[in-house]
Design an enzyme around this catalytic site. Structure first.
Site, PDB file in Angstrom:
ATOM      1  N   LYS A  11     -44.824  -3.295 -13.773  1.00 44.80           N
ATOM      2  CA  LYS A  11     -45.622  -3.708 -14.330  1.00 44.80           C
ATOM      3  C   LYS A  11     -45.215  -2.964 -16.105  1.00 44.80           C
ATOM      4  O   LYS A  11     -44.554  -1.729 -16.165  1.00 44.80           O
ATOM      5  CB  LYS A  11     -46.944  -3.505 -14.503  1.00 44.80           C
ATOM      6  CG  LYS A  11     -47.662  -4.338 -13.175  1.00 44.80           C
ATOM      7  CD  LYS A  11     -49.087  -4.240 -12.998  1.00 44.80           C
ATOM      8  CE  LYS A  11     -49.530  -4.762 -11.946  1.00 44.80           C
ATOM      9  NZ  LYS A  11     -50.939  -4.666 -11.682  1.00 44.80           N
ATOM     10  N   TYR A  51     -51.539 -14.868 -11.908  1.00 42.63           N
ATOM     11  CA  TYR A  51     -52.911 -14.418 -11.610  1.00 42.63           C
ATOM     12  C   TYR A  51     -53.955 -15.325 -11.526  1.00 42.63           C
ATOM     13  O   TYR A  51     -55.171 -14.938 -11.710  1.00 42.63           O
ATOM     14  CB  TYR A  51     -52.967 -13.213 -12.644  1.00 42.63           C
ATOM     15  CG  TYR A  51     -52.444 -11.988 -12.168  1.00 42.63           C
ATOM     16  CD1 TYR A  51     -52.410 -11.332 -11.013  1.00 42.63           C
ATOM     17  CD2 TYR A  51     -51.396 -11.392 -13.098  1.00 42.63           C
ATOM     18  CE1 TYR A  51     -51.719 -10.289 -10.754  1.00 42.63           C
ATOM     19  CE2 TYR A  51     -50.669 -10.158 -12.651  1.00 42.63           C
ATOM     20  CZ  TYR A  51     -50.943  -9.765 -11.565  1.00 42.63           C
ATOM     21  OH  TYR A  51     -50.313  -8.423 -11.064  1.00 42.63           O
ATOM     22  N   ASN A 114     -51.604  -0.103 -13.743  1.00 42.16           N
ATOM     23  CA  ASN A 114     -51.604   0.412 -12.503  1.00 42.16           C
ATOM     24  C   ASN A 114     -50.108   0.398 -11.920  1.00 42.16           C
ATOM     25  O   ASN A 114     -49.856   0.384 -10.528  1.00 42.16           O
ATOM     26  CB  ASN A 114     -52.448  -0.043 -11.394  1.00 42.16           C
ATOM     27  CG  ASN A 114     -52.331  -1.500 -10.903  1.00 42.16           C
ATOM     28  OD1 ASN A 114     -51.578  -2.374 -11.535  1.00 42.16           O
ATOM     29  ND2 ASN A 114     -53.128  -1.878  -9.864  1.00 42.16           N
ATOM     30  N   HIS A 117     -47.298  -4.225  -8.990  1.00 43.90           N
ATOM     31  CA  HIS A 117     -48.091  -5.261  -8.188  1.00 43.90           C
ATOM     32  C   HIS A 117     -47.323  -5.557  -6.919  1.00 43.90           C
ATOM     33  O   HIS A 117     -45.931  -5.568  -6.778  1.00 43.90           O
ATOM     34  CB  HIS A 117     -48.178  -6.618  -8.917  1.00 43.90           C
ATOM     35  CG  HIS A 117     -48.546  -7.594  -8.022  1.00 43.90           C
ATOM     36  ND1 HIS A 117     -49.760  -8.129  -7.793  1.00 43.90           N
ATOM     37  CD2 HIS A 117     -47.851  -8.821  -7.442  1.00 43.90           C
ATOM     38  CE1 HIS A 117     -49.972  -9.069  -6.984  1.00 43.90           C
ATOM     39  NE2 HIS A 117     -48.491  -9.801  -6.813  1.00 43.90           N
ATOM     40  N   GLU A 128     -45.491 -16.269  -4.203  1.00 43.06           N
ATOM     41  CA  GLU A 128     -44.990 -15.292  -5.474  1.00 43.06           C
ATOM     42  C   GLU A 128     -43.491 -15.346  -5.564  1.00 43.06           C
ATOM     43  O   GLU A 128     -42.926 -15.287  -6.648  1.00 43.06           O
ATOM     44  CB  GLU A 128     -45.664 -13.882  -5.033  1.00 43.06           C
ATOM     45  CG  GLU A 128     -47.237 -14.156  -5.456  1.00 43.06           C
ATOM     46  CD  GLU A 128     -48.039 -12.721  -5.210  1.00 43.06           C
ATOM     47  OE1 GLU A 128     -49.222 -12.820  -5.282  1.00 43.06           O
ATOM     48  OE2 GLU A 128     -47.283 -11.845  -4.973  1.00 43.06           O
TER      49      GLU A 128
HETATM   50  P1  CMP Z   1     -52.521  -6.293  -8.836  1.00 40.73           P
HETATM   51  O1  CMP Z   1     -52.373  -5.677  -7.403  1.00 40.73           O
HETATM   52  O2  CMP Z   1     -51.587  -7.085  -9.602  1.00 40.73           O
HETATM   53  O3  CMP Z   1     -53.546  -7.435  -8.869  1.00 40.73           O
HETATM   54  C1  CMP Z   1     -54.555  -7.815  -9.508  1.00 40.73           C
HETATM   55  C2  CMP Z   1     -54.759  -6.775 -10.682  1.00 40.73           C
HETATM   56  O4  CMP Z   1     -55.853  -6.960 -11.407  1.00 40.73           O
HETATM   57  C3  CMP Z   1     -54.351  -5.563 -10.067  1.00 40.73           C
HETATM   58  O5  CMP Z   1     -53.474  -5.191  -9.648  1.00 40.73           O
HETATM   59  C4  CMP Z   1     -55.048  -4.696 -11.213  1.00 40.73           C
HETATM   60  O6  CMP Z   1     -53.938  -4.204 -12.108  1.00 40.73           O
HETATM   61  C5  CMP Z   1     -56.129  -5.847 -11.883  1.00 40.73           C
HETATM   62  N1  CMP Z   1     -57.464  -5.349 -11.854  1.00 40.73           N
HETATM   63  C6  CMP Z   1     -58.006  -5.089 -10.682  1.00 40.73           C
HETATM   64  N2  CMP Z   1     -59.122  -4.795 -10.688  1.00 40.73           N
HETATM   65  C7  CMP Z   1     -59.382  -4.525 -12.219  1.00 40.73           C
HETATM   66  C8  CMP Z   1     -60.574  -3.958 -12.911  1.00 40.73           C
HETATM   67  N3  CMP Z   1     -61.675  -3.523 -12.372  1.00 40.73           N
HETATM   68  N4  CMP Z   1     -60.167  -3.895 -14.472  1.00 40.73           N
HETATM   69  C9  CMP Z   1     -58.747  -4.262 -14.802  1.00 40.73           C
HETATM   70  N5  CMP Z   1     -57.961  -4.848 -14.196  1.00 40.73           N
HETATM   71  C10 CMP Z   1     -58.052  -4.966 -12.621  1.00 40.73           C
END
Ligand code: CMP
Length: 140
Positions: A11, A51, A114, A117, A128
Site C-alpha cells: 500500500k 474495495y 497498514n 492487503h 482480485e
Molecule cells: P485490507 O486488508 O486492505 O482490507 C480493507 C481495509 O480497510 C483494511 O485492510 C484497512 O486498511 C481498512 N480498514 C479496516 N478497518 C478500518 C478502520 N477502522 N479505519 C480505517 N481503515 C480501516
C-alpha cells in the site's frame, strides 16, 4: 496441501517509505513466490471499485483516498496454502494486534495505513487477481 495463488497489495504508506523490498523479502522468506508484480497508481474510481465490498463502512472514503494517494505494488503470490500463509505473514489488520515479526507489526502505521492487503479466501483471490492481471501476465 494445495498450491494456491493470492492477490497482495503493497500500500501507499509502504511504497512511500521505500519498503517494497523489505516486504517482498518477508513473503519470499515464508516460501511465497512472487509470480506477477507491477507498480501502479490507482485512480480514486479504481480504488473504490476494488474495495466496493466496504462501500457502506464509515472508513470507505478514507480508504479510497489513501489507496489512490501514492503508487501501490500489486502482486500475485503463489505457494502451498498461499492465502492463509500470506495472512499469517501480514499479521492482524490492526498493527496494534499483530504478532511480532509480521509485516504489519514491523511496518504498518495504523489500521488504515497498514502497509499490505491480502485476499481472504479462494473466491476473492480469484476475483482480485483478475481485477489487476490478465492471464498473459501470470507466468508462474
Ligand atoms: P485490507 O486488508 O486492505 O482490507 C480493507 C481495509 O480497510 C483494511 O485492510 C484497512 O486498511 C481498512 N480498514 C479496516 N478497518 C478500518 C478502520 N477502522 N479505519 C480505517 N481503515 C480501516
Amino acid at each position: 496441501m494445495a498450491i494456491e495463488r493470492t492477490l497482495s497489495i503493497i500500500k501507499p504508506d509502504a511504497t512511500k517509505r521505500n519498503l517494497t523490498g523489505k516486504i517482498n523479502a518477508k513473503f519470499e522468506d515464508a516460501g511465497l513466490r512472487i509470480v506477477a508484480q507491477k507498480r501502479i497508481h490507482l485512480s480514486p474510481a479504481q480504488a473504490g471499485q476494488f474495495y466496493v465490498v466496504h462501500k457502506d463502512r464509515p472508513f470507505y472514503g478514507e480508504l479510497v483516498e489513501f489507496m489512490a494517494s501514492e503508487p501501490v505494488v500489486v502482486q500475485v503470490l503463489e505457494g502451498e496454502n498461499a492465502i492463509a500463509k500470506n495472512r499469517e505473514v501480514m499479521g492482524a489488520t490492526n498493527p496494534a494486534q499483530a504478532d511480532a515479526g509480521t509485516i504489519r507489526k514491523e511496518f504498518a502505521l495504523s489500521v488504515g495505513e497498514n502497509s499490505v492487503h491480502g485476499s481472504d479466501a479462494p473466491e476473492t483471490a480469484k476475483e482480485e487477481i483478475a481485477f489487476f492481471f490478465s492471464g498473459l501476465e501470470l507466468v508462474g
